[in-house]
Design an enzyme around this catalytic site. Structure first.
Site, PDB file in Angstrom:
ATOM      1  N   GLY A 212     -15.576   3.005   3.694  1.00 48.16           N
ATOM      2  CA  GLY A 212     -14.477   3.856   3.243  1.00 48.16           C
ATOM      3  C   GLY A 212     -13.779   3.363   1.996  1.00 48.16           C
ATOM      4  O   GLY A 212     -12.605   3.685   1.783  1.00 48.16           O
TER       5      GLY A 212
ATOM      6  N   HIS B 107     -10.453  -5.489  -3.369  1.00 50.27           N
ATOM      7  CA  HIS B 107      -9.126  -5.762  -2.795  1.00 50.27           C
ATOM      8  C   HIS B 107      -9.260  -6.058  -1.317  1.00 50.27           C
ATOM      9  O   HIS B 107     -10.186  -5.599  -0.646  1.00 50.27           O
ATOM     10  CB  HIS B 107      -8.180  -4.578  -3.005  1.00 50.27           C
ATOM     11  CG  HIS B 107      -8.696  -3.268  -2.460  1.00 50.27           C
ATOM     12  ND1 HIS B 107      -9.587  -2.485  -3.160  1.00 50.27           N
ATOM     13  CD2 HIS B 107      -8.450  -2.616  -1.300  1.00 50.27           C
ATOM     14  CE1 HIS B 107      -9.862  -1.401  -2.449  1.00 50.27           C
ATOM     15  NE2 HIS B 107      -9.201  -1.453  -1.308  1.00 50.27           N
TER      16      HIS B 107
ATOM     17  N   HIS C  78      -6.947  -5.683   2.253  1.00 50.53           N
ATOM     18  CA  HIS C  78      -5.775  -5.132   2.917  1.00 50.53           C
ATOM     19  C   HIS C  78      -5.220  -6.236   3.818  1.00 50.53           C
ATOM     20  O   HIS C  78      -5.968  -6.813   4.624  1.00 50.53           O
ATOM     21  CB  HIS C  78      -6.143  -3.952   3.813  1.00 50.53           C
ATOM     22  CG  HIS C  78      -6.724  -2.778   3.091  1.00 50.53           C
ATOM     23  ND1 HIS C  78      -6.042  -1.593   2.920  1.00 50.53           N
ATOM     24  CD2 HIS C  78      -7.938  -2.600   2.500  1.00 50.53           C
ATOM     25  CE1 HIS C  78      -6.799  -0.743   2.268  1.00 50.53           C
ATOM     26  NE2 HIS C  78      -7.967  -1.320   2.000  1.00 50.53           N
TER      27      HIS C  78
ATOM     28  N   ASN D 167     -12.786  -3.151   2.468  1.00 48.42           N
ATOM     29  CA  ASN D 167     -13.772  -2.080   2.585  1.00 48.42           C
ATOM     30  C   ASN D 167     -14.709  -2.145   1.392  1.00 48.42           C
ATOM     31  O   ASN D 167     -14.251  -2.120   0.246  1.00 48.42           O
ATOM     32  CB  ASN D 167     -13.064  -0.719   2.623  1.00 48.42           C
ATOM     33  CG  ASN D 167     -12.126  -0.607   3.806  1.00 48.42           C
ATOM     34  OD1 ASN D 167     -12.452  -1.046   4.905  1.00 48.42           O
ATOM     35  ND2 ASN D 167     -10.947  -0.028   3.586  1.00 48.42           N
TER      36      ASN D 167
ATOM     37  N   ASP E  30       0.852  -1.191   0.000  1.00 47.68           N
ATOM     38  CA  ASP E  30       0.000   0.000   0.000  1.00 47.68           C
ATOM     39  C   ASP E  30       0.890   1.244   0.000  1.00 47.68           C
ATOM     40  O   ASP E  30       1.889   1.307   0.720  1.00 47.68           O
ATOM     41  CB  ASP E  30      -0.915  -0.010   1.228  1.00 47.68           C
ATOM     42  CG  ASP E  30      -2.060   0.979   1.102  1.00 47.68           C
ATOM     43  OD1 ASP E  30      -3.221   0.534   1.022  1.00 47.68           O
ATOM     44  OD2 ASP E  30      -1.801   2.203   1.069  1.00 47.68           O
ATOM     45  N   ILE E  31       0.489   2.228  -0.786  1.00 41.40           N
ATOM     46  CA  ILE E  31       1.288   3.445  -0.920  1.00 41.40           C
ATOM     47  C   ILE E  31       1.284   4.262   0.368  1.00 41.40           C
ATOM     48  O   ILE E  31       2.188   5.070   0.600  1.00 41.40           O
ATOM     49  CB  ILE E  31       0.771   4.275  -2.133  1.00 41.40           C
ATOM     50  CG1 ILE E  31       1.840   5.181  -2.701  1.00 41.40           C
ATOM     51  CG2 ILE E  31      -0.480   5.054  -1.778  1.00 41.40           C
ATOM     52  CD1 ILE E  31       1.496   5.742  -4.071  1.00 41.40           C
TER      53      ILE E  31
HETATM   54  P1  5GP Z   1      -9.799   1.331   0.179  1.00 36.69           P
HETATM   55  O1  5GP Z   1     -10.172   2.471   1.074  1.00 36.69           O
HETATM   56  O2  5GP Z   1     -10.394   1.477  -1.206  1.00 36.69           O
HETATM   57  O3  5GP Z   1     -10.071   0.018   0.804  1.00 36.69           O
HETATM   58  O4  5GP Z   1      -8.225   1.438   0.088  1.00 36.69           O
HETATM   59  C1  5GP Z   1      -7.497   1.728  -1.068  1.00 36.69           C
HETATM   60  C2  5GP Z   1      -6.039   1.662  -0.677  1.00 36.69           C
HETATM   61  O5  5GP Z   1      -5.268   1.800  -1.854  1.00 36.69           O
HETATM   62  C3  5GP Z   1      -5.572   2.766   0.288  1.00 36.69           C
HETATM   63  O6  5GP Z   1      -5.034   2.166   1.468  1.00 36.69           O
HETATM   64  C4  5GP Z   1      -4.530   3.538  -0.505  1.00 36.69           C
HETATM   65  O7  5GP Z   1      -3.438   3.964   0.284  1.00 36.69           O
HETATM   66  C5  5GP Z   1      -4.115   2.542  -1.575  1.00 36.69           C
HETATM   67  N1  5GP Z   1      -3.712   3.142  -2.816  1.00 36.69           N
HETATM   68  C6  5GP Z   1      -4.382   4.097  -3.516  1.00 36.69           C
HETATM   69  N2  5GP Z   1      -3.742   4.398  -4.649  1.00 36.69           N
HETATM   70  C7  5GP Z   1      -2.622   3.619  -4.674  1.00 36.69           C
HETATM   71  C8  5GP Z   1      -1.556   3.488  -5.603  1.00 36.69           C
HETATM   72  O8  5GP Z   1      -1.486   4.145  -6.642  1.00 36.69           O
HETATM   73  N3  5GP Z   1      -0.586   2.593  -5.298  1.00 36.69           N
HETATM   74  C9  5GP Z   1      -0.622   1.849  -4.163  1.00 36.69           C
HETATM   75  N4  5GP Z   1       0.372   0.998  -3.953  1.00 36.69           N
HETATM   76  N5  5GP Z   1      -1.625   1.942  -3.260  1.00 36.69           N
HETATM   77  C10 5GP Z   1      -2.606   2.822  -3.517  1.00 36.69           C
END
Ligand code: 5GP
Ligand code: ZN
Length: 114
Positions: free
Chosen positions: A93, A100, A102, A87, A30-31
């Site tokens: 969120g 995906h 986490h 999520n 995760d970034i």
């Molecule tokens: P969500 O809230 O949709 O479950 O989480 C999306 C996750 O993707 C977040 O934790 C965010 O930091 C990560 N994320 C968003 N854009 C990128 C990206 O371009 N590269 C990576 N490695 N992670 C990303």
């Protein structure tokens, strides 16, 4: 799918720190990590949310979950373990609409999450 950031990572159009890849599954860091280990596990196939899952996706989602165990094992987490969360939609969120999980690990994690 066009304009999906995770599909762009799958297609290597944008970079990511990939830790596991096979024909169906991609795992990358995760970034914006929320724990010492914070990975994202995705099917390479674009599926927006859990509500979009079809019966034919059972196999690929099982493969995503098994990749969690494979990667966690490779990282030495078999004793301490990890958390796998997803999520789905706005209350949870969800920001990226490519399904995906986490994988969070490397510190004691609070329960319940916020
Ligand atoms: P969500 O809230 O949709 O479950 O989480 C999306 C996750 O993707 C977040 O934790 C965010 O930091 C990560 N994320 C968003 N854009 C990128 C990206 O371009 N590269 C990576 N490695 N992670 C990303
Ligand atoms: Zn996608």
């Amino acid at each position: 799918m066009q304009d999906c950031i995770f599909c762009k990572i799958v297609n290597k159009e944008i970079p990511a720190d990939i830790v596991y890849e096979d024909d169906n599954v991609l795992v990358f860091k995760d970034i914006k990590p929320a724990a010492p280990i914070h990975l994202l596990l995705i099917p390479k196939k674009h599926i927006s949310t859990f509500f979009d899952l079809q019966p034919e996706d059972n196999d690929i989602m099982g493969r995503v979950q098994r990749a969690a165990a494979t990667v966690a094992g490779d990282m030495g987490l078999t004793e301490r373990g990890f958390r796998l969360v997803s999520n789905c939609m706005s209350d949870a969120g969800q920001v990226v609409f490519h399904i995906h999980y986490h994988l969070l690990a490397g510190r004691p994690l609070q329960w319940p999450p916020g």
